[in-house]
Structures are given as structure tokens and as C-alpha cells.
Enzyme design. Sequence first.
Site, short mmCIF file in Angstrom:
data_model
loop_
_atom_site.label_atom_id
_atom_site.label_comp_id
_atom_site.label_asym_id
_atom_site.label_seq_id
_atom_site.Cartn_x
_atom_site.Cartn_y
_atom_site.Cartn_z
N ASN A 1 0.78 -1.24 0.00
CA ASN A 1 0.00 0.00 0.00
C ASN A 1 0.82 1.29 0.00
O ASN A 1 0.28 2.37 0.26
CB ASN A 1 -0.98 -0.01 1.18
CG ASN A 1 -2.14 -0.95 0.91
OD1 ASN A 1 -2.49 -1.19 -0.24
ND2 ASN A 1 -2.72 -1.51 1.96
N ASN B 1 -5.48 -5.04 3.05
CA ASN B 1 -6.25 -4.14 3.91
C ASN B 1 -7.34 -3.34 3.21
O ASN B 1 -7.56 -2.19 3.54
CB ASN B 1 -5.30 -3.23 4.69
CG ASN B 1 -4.78 -3.97 5.91
OD1 ASN B 1 -5.54 -4.70 6.55
ND2 ASN B 1 -3.51 -3.81 6.22
N SER C 1 4.84 -8.36 8.29
CA SER C 1 3.77 -7.47 7.82
C SER C 1 2.85 -8.26 6.90
O SER C 1 3.21 -9.32 6.39
CB SER C 1 4.38 -6.30 7.06
OG SER C 1 4.82 -6.74 5.79
N THR C 2 1.67 -7.71 6.67
CA THR C 2 0.72 -8.38 5.77
C THR C 2 1.38 -8.63 4.41
O THR C 2 1.22 -9.69 3.82
CB THR C 2 -0.52 -7.50 5.57
OG1 THR C 2 -1.09 -7.22 6.86
CG2 THR C 2 -1.55 -8.19 4.72
N GLY C 3 2.12 -7.65 3.92
CA GLY C 3 2.73 -7.80 2.61
C GLY C 3 3.71 -8.97 2.56
O GLY C 3 3.69 -9.76 1.62
N TRP D 1 7.41 0.00 -0.34
CA TRP D 1 8.43 1.04 -0.20
C TRP D 1 8.22 1.72 1.17
O TRP D 1 7.55 2.75 1.27
CB TRP D 1 8.37 2.06 -1.34
CG TRP D 1 9.49 3.06 -1.25
CD1 TRP D 1 9.44 4.33 -0.72
CD2 TRP D 1 10.86 2.88 -1.65
NE1 TRP D 1 10.68 4.93 -0.77
CE2 TRP D 1 11.58 4.05 -1.35
CE3 TRP D 1 11.55 1.80 -2.24
CZ2 TRP D 1 12.94 4.20 -1.59
CZ3 TRP D 1 12.91 1.96 -2.50
CH2 TRP D 1 13.59 3.14 -2.19
N HIS E 1 6.18 -3.99 13.27
CA HIS E 1 6.83 -4.48 12.06
C HIS E 1 8.26 -3.98 11.89
O HIS E 1 8.66 -2.98 12.45
CB HIS E 1 6.03 -4.05 10.83
CG HIS E 1 4.66 -4.60 10.81
ND1 HIS E 1 4.40 -5.94 11.03
CD2 HIS E 1 3.46 -4.03 10.61
CE1 HIS E 1 3.11 -6.14 10.96
NE2 HIS E 1 2.52 -4.99 10.73
N1 CTP Z 1 3.98 -1.58 2.66
C1 CTP Z 1 5.25 -1.11 2.30
N2 CTP Z 1 5.52 0.21 2.39
C2 CTP Z 1 4.62 1.10 2.82
C3 CTP Z 1 3.33 0.65 3.20
C4 CTP Z 1 3.05 -0.70 3.10
O1 CTP Z 1 6.10 -1.90 1.91
N3 CTP Z 1 4.92 2.39 2.87
C5 CTP Z 1 3.66 -3.01 2.51
C6 CTP Z 1 3.84 -3.79 3.80
O2 CTP Z 1 4.30 -5.09 3.48
C7 CTP Z 1 2.42 -3.85 4.35
C8 CTP Z 1 1.60 -3.93 3.08
O3 CTP Z 1 2.29 -3.12 2.14
O4 CTP Z 1 2.19 -4.97 5.17
C9 CTP Z 1 0.18 -3.45 3.26
O5 CTP Z 1 0.20 -2.14 3.78
P1 CTP Z 1 -0.69 -1.71 5.02
O6 CTP Z 1 -2.10 -1.95 4.73
O7 CTP Z 1 -0.26 -0.38 5.42
O8 CTP Z 1 -0.20 -2.71 6.14
P2 CTP Z 1 -0.08 -2.26 7.67
O9 CTP Z 1 -1.44 -2.06 8.21
O10 CTP Z 1 0.87 -1.15 7.86
O11 CTP Z 1 0.63 -3.46 8.29
P3 CTP Z 1 -0.05 -4.79 8.74
O12 CTP Z 1 -1.40 -4.90 8.10
O13 CTP Z 1 0.89 -5.79 8.21
O14 CTP Z 1 -0.10 -4.64 10.22
#
Ligand code: CTP
EC number: 2.4.3.-
Length: 319
Positions: free
Chosen positions: A109, A132, A241-243, A263, A293
Site C-alpha cells: 500500500n 487491507n 507485515s501483511t505484505g 516502499w 513491524h
Molecule cells: N507496505 C510497504 N511500504 C509502505 C506501506 C506498506 O512496503 N509504505 C507493505 C507492507 O508489506 C504492508 C503492506 O504493504 O504490510 C500493506 O500495507 P498496510 O495496509 O499499510 O499494512 P499495515 O497495516 O501497515 O501493516 P499490517 O497490516 O501488516 O499490520
Amino acid sequence: DGELCLSRSLVNSSDKVIRKAGSSVFQHSVEGWKINSSLVLEIRKNILRFLDAERDVSVVKSSFKPGDVIHYVLDRRRTLNISHDLHSLLPEVSPMKNRRFKTCAVVGNSGILLESGCGKEIDSHNFVIRCNLAPVVEFAADVGTKSDFITMNPSVVQRAFGGFRNESDREKFVHRLSMLNDSVLWIPAFMVKGGEKHVEWVNALIIKNKLKVRTAYPSLRLIHAVRGYWLTNKVPIKRPSTGLLMYTLATRFCDEIHLYGFWPFPKDLNGKAVKYHYYDDLKYRYFSNASPHRMPLEFKTLNVLHNRGALKLTTGKCI
Ligand code: CTP
């Protein structure tokens, strides 16, 4: 331990690191990138020693009966009751059973997607995984719209749908889910206490509106198994992380995995500001201890895998 130090220094001074990036951990050329199929197979085999994504992607109906009490995966002292609604939405069999794809996209995201023009390319993959419940329609040119599998942390209800406080929040949510048709909606409902009422509201809306979306709830062992795999490979991640979870699962189903929207840094390689999310104003949390994370460390790992041809990471424009 060397890795751990590196991740700390990245967290503390990612700005500086990016400016100095040059030949360092962030560089990945897309030109000339080639898949390394034997490495892909090796990674799949190694991950299978820790988890089988086909099974662990979701618990199934026969795992529980209504009224069962389970312990939260990351908060063992707290418990959750399996409600009738939740039980009725558990799949009979894994939604990923026997599903195999030549190419997949895992879409993170990050705001790095804005002005990328990657929408068409993302949608051209056989299977598209998103995180998400990120909005797509308004950003289609950069992120595409195809969503075969989409995750939803329970906190999304609060963050993006006003905690379902009024009818229009609920309508917006039902509309978003109806756009997914029969895609997989993956809800980590058993991780930590706090989101149970949100999960129940979501379940009730799905049932009431007879939505076609295929709900999935990750197995109780998934997160530990994923963490175990990365730890064994010297990537000490507290909580993936989710990603990263999605990439790890996708290795089971996809021959070629393309990552977009990864990123986790506030600036790009040219020093231009990058939003944390492409669609809202959430700030970078992992600079404090508030985030569980280690996204910069995850990114560095994914970058190494890109350079070895195990996956393709796109952080620039798509042509
Ligand atoms: N991501 C990334 N860089 C960002 C934002 C997100 O690499 N600036 C990747 C991460 O792997 C993240 C995934 O995109 O898990 C999905 O983003 P997000 O919905 O923001 O996840 P979070 O809520 O931040 O983290 P999680 O759901 O894993 O708790």
C-alpha cells in the site's frame, strides 16, 4: 544479529541511507530482470517445511464448532468464542486448494504507487493479491482494480469505515465488498484481542447482504510458521507485515511473483516525499516502537530476492 543491527540503523536513519543508497540495499534494476525458476522452486520447498499455504491460508468449518473457545495467537491469555456467524462463514475447504498461477501480483500500500502508471500491468497478472481493503477505483491507473485475494485487518473497520457508526459507513463497506464478487476476503481474526466486535459486524453484514465474497481466516499456526521460516533464514522479524505474509503464501501458488507498492520509506531515491499509504494520510509508524513491524528489514530482504531472480520488485514507473 548482524541483520538486527542493520534493521535498527535503517529505522533510525532511513533518510540518510536512502540518500547514500547508491549501490546499497535499495537498488534493484527492473531492466534485465529474469526469473530464476530453480530458486523459486527451492524457496517454495523450503517454505513448505514450515507451512503449507494451501492449508494454513484458512481454518475450515470442520476445525471448530460454534461455541468453541480459542486463544488468540499473539495474546495467549485472551480468548475468543467462535460465534454462529463466524462458523457459518468458515470455508468448507481451503479457498486456495489446487489453485496455481503463472504470474501473481502482490500489491502493498505504499504511496510509491502514485503516478506509477502500474495499473494495467498489475491487472495483467493471473492472480492479484491486495492488502487491507485498499481502495482501487479512484487510483485505477496506478494500482489497477483486479483483486482476487484481499486482506482485511479488523482495524480497517475503524480506520476506513468510521467504525460502522452510521448507515453510510456500512453502505460504503458493503459496496466495497460487493465489488469483490467471489474473491477471497482474508481476515486475520485470531491474532490479537481488540477487533472481535469488528469481525462480528463484518460477518453480520456479509450474511445479511448475501455477499458472494469468499471469507478466509488464517490458521492459528500461520504467523509463527512464517516467522520461523524467515528467522531460519536470518531475517529476524518480530511480526511479519501483511505484505510479507502474502509473498510467503504466494510462493505456494505462483510461479512468478511481482511485488508493487512496497516502499516503507518516507522518500524515494531522488529525495522526493512518498506517502505511507497511496490512499490516506496515515504516517510512518515504524520509526517509533509503536509498530510491531520491521518493514525496512523486510524490504531489504525482498530486494535481495529480486536481485537473485526469486521475485520481481517494482518501485518505479511501469512502461
Ligand atoms: N507496505 C510497504 N511500504 C509502505 C506501506 C506498506 O512496503 N509504505 C507493505 C507492507 O508489506 C504492508 C503492506 O504493504 O504490510 C500493506 O500495507 P498496510 O495496509 O499499510 O499494512 P499495515 O497495516 O501497515 O501493516 P499490517 O497490516 O501488516 O499490520
